[in-house]
Write a protein that holds these residues in place. Structure first.
Motif, PDB file in Angstrom:
ATOM      1  N   LEU A   1       0.828  -1.214   0.000  1.00 51.47           N
ATOM      2  CA  LEU A   1       0.000   0.000   0.000  1.00 51.47           C
ATOM      3  C   LEU A   1       0.861   1.263   0.000  1.00 51.47           C
ATOM      4  N   LEU A   2       1.949   1.255   0.784  1.00 51.94           N
ATOM      5  CA  LEU A   2       2.826   2.427   0.835  1.00 51.94           C
ATOM      6  C   LEU A   2       3.495   2.670  -0.512  1.00 51.94           C
ATOM      7  N   VAL A   3       3.970   1.589  -1.126  1.00 52.05           N
ATOM      8  CA  VAL A   3       4.654   1.712  -2.414  1.00 52.05           C
ATOM      9  C   VAL A   3       3.697   2.243  -3.481  1.00 52.05           C
ATOM     10  N   HIS A   4       2.472   1.722  -3.533  1.00 52.03           N
ATOM     11  CA  HIS A   4       1.521   2.182  -4.532  1.00 52.03           C
ATOM     12  C   HIS A   4       1.086   3.623  -4.272  1.00 52.03           C
ATOM     13  N   THR A   5       0.976   4.000  -3.007  1.00 57.78           N
ATOM     14  CA  THR A   5       0.625   5.403  -2.699  1.00 57.78           C
ATOM     15  C   THR A   5       1.707   6.342  -3.200  1.00 57.78           C
ATOM     16  N   MET A  28       5.619  -3.941  -8.679  1.00 61.92           N
ATOM     17  CA  MET A  28       5.573  -5.324  -9.158  1.00 61.92           C
ATOM     18  C   MET A  28       6.095  -6.297  -8.095  1.00 61.92           C
ATOM     19  N   LEU A  29       7.222  -5.940  -7.502  1.00 60.49           N
ATOM     20  CA  LEU A  29       7.800  -6.803  -6.463  1.00 60.49           C
ATOM     21  C   LEU A  29       6.876  -6.882  -5.255  1.00 60.49           C
ATOM     22  N   ALA A  30       6.227  -5.767  -4.913  1.00 64.38           N
ATOM     23  CA  ALA A  30       5.321  -5.756  -3.763  1.00 64.38           C
ATOM     24  C   ALA A  30       4.121  -6.667  -4.003  1.00 64.38           C
ATOM     25  N   VAL A  31       3.553  -6.642  -5.208  1.00 60.47           N
ATOM     26  CA  VAL A  31       2.407  -7.506  -5.519  1.00 60.47           C
ATOM     27  C   VAL A  31       2.819  -8.973  -5.471  1.00 60.47           C
ATOM     28  N   TYR A  32       3.978  -9.290  -6.029  1.00 57.87           N
ATOM     29  CA  TYR A  32       4.465 -10.674  -5.985  1.00 57.87           C
ATOM     30  C   TYR A  32       4.650 -11.141  -4.539  1.00 57.87           C
ATOM     31  N   THR A  33       5.185 -10.270  -3.696  1.00 58.89           N
ATOM     32  CA  THR A  33       5.424 -10.644  -2.307  1.00 58.89           C
ATOM     33  C   THR A  33       4.119 -10.909  -1.571  1.00 58.89           C
TER      34      THR A  33
END
Length: 393
Positions: A63-67, A87-92
């Protein structure tokens, strides 16, 4: 107090990702976007550096990365430069969290992707929408597969640990049975013979000397069996080549020797063998030997002096062992009434050995005949003898 310390690998990955994003951001002008300034560099840092903590709090990091990425895109900077971290955050999230949570984060990334396309009048929305579907879905799928693989690996590791614990428990039970059989029987004989030697030491020296001789022979045999067990328990690498080979496990061939030893202890024991004698699998012979040994040990303990019969019957596909205290009205027998059906180590050992080799055992009073009886039936045909026989060697 909780401390969130990122793993070293994730920290290095976040730093490397930030470096690549900054270098890629230098191409913003060639893409018709504003050049990176101080605010752009700060926003790239906010987009990429939080991934160092992705394993500790994957959803919060996502959420922080996308914000931060939304703010970066809204400021007019080139979206591609900041796209690696989301991309890496969604995979994680997909690899660590349930499907519902990971799907929501995947949809969020697709929505931000479409939002970036809407802000760029030169974008082809068909291509943007296709990318917003394909890339997040592919990352989500990779994460789900990784999550299932990790779950399967954990389950496999747990099963292996459980199997190892069960094997250790079974091995401890086998060792306990062997120790009980060796120690209980030989110590019972030694106890009876030492009491006899003490009683007749002055009045009947020959009998006392014979009792002492039986004690010496019995203790020597007990020590040899203990040494054999210890050699079996040692790891193969610990054995030196100078050690003599292990003595064979006791079997029915030594039954007469055991009966003679018990007879020397003051118990009138008779051994009968019927049927055609033949070699048996080592484990089957050991099972029958130990059951007779335990039964005669109980005679020494609970019914010293009671006439006892040990009968060995060879059948076409089985061998039957019978130990009977035939003393009528003795009130005591091979297994005294207070322990019939009990939980003593000897009874447990008898039943476990019979079950291990596919046999049946009955223990109890003889009804109207008086006395007590132990009956063991063991299969000896190749189809019924279990492979564990060879492991008892």
């Amino acid at each position: 107090m909780l401390r969130f310390r990122p793993p070293r690998a994730d920290l290095l990955l976040a730093l490397a990702q930030t470096t690549v994003a900054v270098l890629l951001g230098q191409e913003s002008v060639t893409q018709g976007r504003p050049a990176l300034d101080l605010a752009g560099y700060v926003l790239l840092g906010l987009v990429n550096l939080p991934t160092a903590f992705r394993a500790c709090a994957p959803v919060a990091v996502c959420l922080l990365v996308h914000t931060a990425w939304i703010v970066y895109i809204t400021a007019g900077y080139w979206p591609v430069a900041g796209s690696f971290s989301p991309m890496l955050a969604v995979y994680t999230v997909a690899s660590l969290r349930p499907l519902r949570t990971s799907v929501a984060c995947t949809v969020l990334m697709g929505a931000v992707w479409v939002y970036a396309g809407l802000l760029d009048p030169r974008s082809s929305m068909a291509a943007v929408v296709a990318q917003a579907i394909v890339w997040p879905a592919a990352l989500w799928r990779f994460g789900v597969v990784a999550r299932r693989s990790a779950k399967l690996a954990r389950r496999l590791r747990e099963e292996q640990e459980e199997r190892a614990r069960r094997e250790v428990y079974e091995e401890r039970g086998r060792i306990a049975r062997e120790l009980h059989d060796v120690v209980a029987h030989h110590m019972s004989v030694i106890s009876v013979q030492s009491g006899l030697a003490q009683f007749v030491f002055a009045s009947d020296p020959p009998t006392a000397r014979a009792a002492l001789g039986t004690i010496a022979d019995t203790s020597a045999e007990a020590l040899e069996e203990m040494r054999r067990m210890l050699r079996l328990l040692r790891a193969p690498d610990d054995r030196d080549g100078e050690n003599p080979p292990d003595a064979p496990m006791p079997g029915l061939a030594r039954l007469a020797e055991m009966v003679e030893r018990v007879r020397a202890g003051g118990v009138p024991v008779e051994l009968r063998v019927s049927g055609t004698e033949r070699p048996l699998a080592p484990g089957v012979g050991l099972c029958a030997y130990r059951v007779v040994q335990e039964a005669l040990t109980n005679v020494l303990k609970h019914a010293p002096g009671a006439p006892t019969l040990v009968e060995l019957r060879y059948g076409p596909q089985q061998v039957t062992v019978l130990v009977v205290n035939a003393e009528p009205g003795a009130g005591e027998g091979v297994i005294p009434a207070k322990v019939v059906g009990g939980t003593g180590h000897g009874l447990i050992g008898m039943r476990e050995r019979a079950k291990l080799y596919g046999g049946t055992i009955s223990i109890g009073p003889r009804g109207g005949a008086g006395g007590y009886e132990v009956r063991l039936d063991l299969p000896t045909s190749p189809r019924t003898v279990r492979p564990e026989d060879d492991r008892e060697r």
